[in-house]
Design an enzyme around this catalytic site. Structure first.
Site, PDB file in Angstrom:
ATOM      1  N   CYS A  95      42.168  58.441  80.584  1.00 20.38           N
ATOM      2  CA  CYS A  95      41.548  57.413  81.419  1.00 20.38           C
ATOM      3  C   CYS A  95      41.894  57.621  82.881  1.00 20.38           C
ATOM      4  O   CYS A  95      43.072  57.770  83.225  1.00 20.38           O
ATOM      5  CB  CYS A  95      41.995  56.032  80.963  1.00 20.38           C
ATOM      6  SG  CYS A  95      41.243  54.687  81.900  1.00 20.38           S
ATOM      7  N   GLY A 208      29.747  63.389  76.799  1.00 17.72           N
ATOM      8  CA  GLY A 208      28.360  63.741  77.045  1.00 17.72           C
ATOM      9  C   GLY A 208      27.531  64.075  75.822  1.00 17.72           C
ATOM     10  O   GLY A 208      26.398  64.555  75.953  1.00 17.72           O
ATOM     11  N   ARG A 229      29.369  56.539  74.635  1.00 15.29           N
ATOM     12  CA  ARG A 229      28.261  55.674  75.052  1.00 15.29           C
ATOM     13  C   ARG A 229      27.022  55.810  74.174  1.00 15.29           C
ATOM     14  O   ARG A 229      26.307  54.821  73.948  1.00 15.29           O
ATOM     15  CB  ARG A 229      27.905  55.972  76.512  1.00 15.29           C
ATOM     16  CG  ARG A 229      28.895  55.360  77.505  1.00 15.29           C
ATOM     17  CD  ARG A 229      28.632  55.844  78.915  1.00 15.29           C
ATOM     18  NE  ARG A 229      29.010  57.242  79.086  1.00 15.29           N
ATOM     19  CZ  ARG A 229      28.679  57.975  80.140  1.00 15.29           C
ATOM     20  NH1 ARG A 229      27.946  57.447  81.102  1.00 15.29           N
ATOM     21  NH2 ARG A 229      29.082  59.227  80.237  1.00 15.29           N
TER      22      ARG A 229
END
Length: 330
Positions: A95, A208, A229
Site C-alpha cells: 500500500c 491490472g 477492481r
C-alpha cells in the site's frame, strides 16, 4: 480439479472488501480466496476486535491482511486473527498511501526486507495457518530485479508460505495512492521471472488483470491470480471463477439467483441494525453491461439509502433488469 485455494483470490481493498462484500462474493464463487481490508496491528491489538475482525462463517476461506512492521505486534495480531478463525494471515508490503508510510508499513517496507522477514518469522512462530506477503515489484528508484528478489528471498527464508506480487512499482514520492494503481507500468514478466527463480514457492500475480480469461493466461506462468477492481466493480466475473479455473459448477446459474440468495443475510443484518446501503453498495455493479443495469443502480441509489430501506428494495431493483432481459440472463 485439485487446485490450491490461492489459485484465485479477490484482493484486499480498503473501504470495499468488508464482511458484507465478502458474503456477496462468496455467493458467486465457492473457491475464491477472499481477503479482508487491511487492518493495522494497532487496531487489532487495541481496537474493537469484534467489529474489526468479525466475519460470517460462510466467508471461508478468508484471509486477514495486517498492516504493521513491529514483529511483536505482528505476532500478537496474527494470533488474534487465527483465534478469530481466519484461514491465512497476510502482511501488507504494497500500500502506497501517506498514512501507511508514516506508520512504517505498506509499500515503504520494500526498502526494509529484513524487517519484513523478522515479522514473517514472528508470525510463523505464533500461528499454524499460512502466513503470506503481498508486495510490489519495487518502490521509487529501486531496481525491481534487485528489490523484489531481496524481499522475496528474505521472507521465504523466514517461512513465508506464498508471495502475492502486484506487478507495478509503487511511487511513494510524486504519485497519489489512486495514481499508483494505474500510472506505474505493469511488468508481469518480472513476476514470471520471480516464479522461475523460486519454483517451489507459490507466487500469485496481481495488478491490472481485467478478466478470468486473462487470469487463465497468467496461470501458465504463476501459481495464482488475484483480481481487485475487476472483481469488485464487475462482480458477475466471479460467477466464471469456479467453472473456468476449478472445473466446478458455479454456485448459481445467474446473478439474479445469487442476489435472491443474499436476501436472508440482508434481513438478518437489518435485524441487527445494519443499514441496507452498507450491503447494497457492494452490488451496484452486479449487472454491469446488461440492459437495465442503469435502472438497477439508480433504484438502489435512490431507495437503498433511506433509513427504513429493507430487502424489498433489492427485489424491486432487480425487476428493472428482469423486465429487459430473458429470465435466464437475469
Amino acid at each position: 480439479m485439485n487446485a490450491p485455494p490461492f489459485r484465485f483470490s479477490v484482493a484486499p481493498m480498503m473501504d470495499w472488501t468488508d464482511t458484507h462484500c465478502r458474503v456477496f462474493h462468496r455467493l458467486l464463487s465457492r473457491r475464491a480466496l477472499l481477503y479482508t481490508e487491511m487492518v493495522t496491528t494497532g487496531a487489532v491489538i487495541h481496537g474493537d476486535r469484534k467489529r474489526l475482525l468479525g466475519f460470517d462463517a460462510c466467508e471461508h476461506p478468508v484471509a486477514l491482511q495486517l498492516g504493521g512492521s513491529n514483529p511483536r505486534d505482528l505476532s500478537q495480531s496474527a494470533t488474534i486473527g487465527e483465534d478469530f478463525g481466519y484461514d491465512e494471515i497476510n502482511i501488507n508490503v504494497g500500500c502506497p498511501s501517506d498514512r501507511v508510510k508514516e506508520g512504517r508499513f505498506g509499500a515503504c517496507l520494500m526498502a526494509e526486507p529484513q524487517l519484513v522477514a523478522e515479522g514473517v518469522a514472528a508470525m510463523k512462530q505464533a500461528v499454524r495457518v499460512p502466513v503470506t506477503v503481498k508486495c510490489r515489484i519495487g518502490i521509487d528508484d529501486q531496481d525491481s530485479e534487485v528489490a523484489l528478489d531481496a524481499l522475496a528471498r528474505a521472507v521465504v527464508a523466514a517461512g513465508a508460505d506464498a508471495l502475492i506480487v502486484h506487478a507495478r512499482k509503487a511511487w511513494l514520492n510524486g504519485l497519489s495512492p489512486k495514481e499508483n494503481r494505474d500510472i506505474p507500468p505493469l511488468d508481469y514478466d518480472r513476476v514470471y521471472r520471480l516464479k522461475q527463480a523460486l519454483p517451489n514457492v507459490p507466487i500469485i500475480i496481481n495488478g491490472g488483470i481485467k478478466s478470468i480469461a486473462e487470469a487463465k493466461q497468467h496461470l501458465a506462468h504463476v501459481d495464482g491470480v488475484m483480481l481487485g477492481r475487476a472483481a469488485y466493480q464487475d462482480p458477475w466475473r466471479l460467477l466464471e471463477v469456479d467453472p473456468e479455473l476449478f472445473d466446478e459448477t458455479a454456485p448459481f446459474a445467474a446473478m439474479g439467483d445469487a442476489l435472491e440468495a443474499l436476501i436472508p443475510y440482508i434481513e438478518a443484518q437489518l435485524a441487527k441494525g445494519v443499514r441496507l446501503h452498507s450491503i447494497t453498495r457492494h452490488i451496484i455493479g452486479a449487472y454491469q453491461g446488461v440492459p437495465g443495469a442503469r435502472a438497477f443502480r439508480r433504484y438502489l441509489a435512490e431507495f437503498g439509502v433511506k433509513p427504513d430501506a429493507d430487502a424489498d428494495v433489492l427485489l424491486k431493483a432487480m425487476v428493472a433488469v428482469r423486465d429487459r432481459v430473458p429470465a435466464e440472463a437475469a
